[in-house]
Enzyme design. Structure first.
Site, mmCIF file in Angstrom:
data_model
loop_
_atom_site.group_PDB
_atom_site.id
_atom_site.type_symbol
_atom_site.label_atom_id
_atom_site.label_comp_id
_atom_site.label_asym_id
_atom_site.label_seq_id
_atom_site.Cartn_x
_atom_site.Cartn_y
_atom_site.Cartn_z
ATOM 1 N N SER A 153 35.312 -27.217 -53.544
ATOM 2 C CA SER A 153 36.110 -26.152 -52.961
ATOM 3 C C SER A 153 35.308 -25.414 -51.889
ATOM 4 O O SER A 153 34.906 -26.017 -50.897
ATOM 5 C CB SER A 153 36.610 -25.223 -54.072
ATOM 6 O OG SER A 153 37.636 -24.388 -53.616
ATOM 7 N N ASP A 248 47.271 -29.537 -55.052
ATOM 8 C CA ASP A 248 46.242 -28.622 -54.566
ATOM 9 C C ASP A 248 46.592 -28.219 -53.133
ATOM 10 O O ASP A 248 46.808 -29.090 -52.285
ATOM 11 C CB ASP A 248 44.874 -29.333 -54.599
ATOM 12 C CG ASP A 248 43.724 -28.461 -54.125
ATOM 13 O OD1 ASP A 248 43.940 -27.302 -53.747
ATOM 14 O OD2 ASP A 248 42.582 -28.955 -54.145
ATOM 15 N N HIS A 278 43.801 -28.276 -58.372
ATOM 16 C CA HIS A 278 42.530 -27.700 -57.959
ATOM 17 C C HIS A 278 41.863 -27.101 -59.200
ATOM 18 O O HIS A 278 42.497 -26.441 -60.006
ATOM 19 C CB HIS A 278 42.778 -26.601 -56.926
ATOM 20 C CG HIS A 278 41.531 -26.147 -56.240
ATOM 21 N ND1 HIS A 278 41.098 -26.688 -55.048
ATOM 22 C CD2 HIS A 278 40.619 -25.205 -56.577
ATOM 23 C CE1 HIS A 278 39.972 -26.100 -54.680
ATOM 24 N NE2 HIS A 278 39.661 -25.192 -55.593
#
Length: 305
Positions: A153, A248, A278
């Site tokens: 991320s 996501d 995610h």
């Protein structure tokens, strides 16, 4: 693909707790710190150190998969959390698996967080730590000439940016980059943002909250140091593995970055995990998250020899 049942279970639990990525970052961090963490895989040694970088002492956690005396290649790992949350403890579960699967030392970096330390502090902390390890790896039992960077991320964003900065500066030399659903662009206009705007843990509102705390101004978002997808030249970057998740908001920008790397002649392995959200990566409650962490570890091991 339908949503992975284990991912659905995670979302259901989160819904019952009322957890939201909103409000005061310190309160969100405190709530996360109270969450029980399962014991990760055993590794031969774990050591906490401080590394001088960017005018500060940056904490790192070093995972050694064996007791070999020879200097070993290393993966420098930047945790996720939107540059606002995340910690060495939060990354511990995955770092243990990556160390064992790769046979390499894993060095997890506790870069400084926003909004207390806004852009580009996290970038400069991570770049500084990477430079220091390349130059002083022997003091850590690391071969500074055989390094990879990686992250999930926001950590994937930092790994991509560090790879670009290192190439542009002529060093340090990086052999590989491992990007797990990386943030690559300050933009909410992709199909995946529209399809997954709400209901899948990371939401559009979450990313607006993260970016709002991280950037000093809207103009920062146009910088390649914040949005690596906007760099005009991706040639000569380290080979990469890019992992994305179907449900996501960041899916499309991660895959677009992988495609641009490939078009620039960079060897890239792109994997989309169907049915995943995610936050699935190295998530103890989601079996595919552990599989993905070991997959990253094996890819790093192959790349660093």
């Amino acid at each position: 693909m339908p949503l992975n049942p284990q991912a659905r279970a995670v979302l259901d639990v989160m819904a019952t707790t009322g957890f939201k990525l909103a409000g005061d970052p310190a309160a969100v961090r405190a709530m996360i710190a109270l969450t029980p963490r399962p014991q990760g895989e055993a590794v031969t040694a774990v050591e906490d150190r401080m590394v001088p970088a960017n005018g500060a002492e940056i904490p790192v956690r070093i995972y050694r998969p064996d007791d070999a005396r020879a200097a070993k290649p290393a993966l420098i790992w930047f945790h996720g959390g939107g540059w606002v949350i995340g910690s060495l403890d939060g990354a511990d579960f995955g770092c243990r698996m990556m160390a064992n699967a790769s046979g390499c030392v894993v060095i997890s970096v506790d870069y400084r967080l926003a909004p207390e330390h806004k852009f580009p502090t996290a970038v400069d902390d991570c770049m500084g730590v990477t430079q220091w390890i390349a130059e002083n790896g022997a003091s850590l039992g690391v071969d500074g000439s055989r390094l990879a960077v990686g992250g999930d991320s926001a950590g994937g964003n930092l790994a991509a940016v560090v790879s670009q900065l290192a190439r542009d500066a002529g060093g340090p030399s990086l052999s590989f980059q491992a990007l797990v659903y990386p943030v690559t662009n300050y933009d909410y206009g992709t199909d995946s943002y529209r399809e997954n705007a709400a209901g899948y843990l990371l939401e559009r509102a979450s990313m607006e909250w993260f970016w709002g705390h991280y950037l000093r101004s809207e103009a920062d978002g146009a910088s390649a140091k914040a949005s690596p997808l906007r760099h005009t030249n991706l040639t000569g970057l380290p080979p990469a593995i890019v992992i994305t998740a179907e449900f996501d908001p960041l899916r499309d920008e991660g895959e677009t970055y992988a495609e641009r790397l490939r078009a620039a002649g960079v060897p890239v392995e792109l994997m989309r995990f169907a049915g995943e959200i995610h936050g699935f990566y190295a998530n103890p409650a989601i079996d595919e998250g552990s599989e993905a962490a070991r997959l990253i570890g094996r890819a790093v091991g192959r790349a660093l020899g």
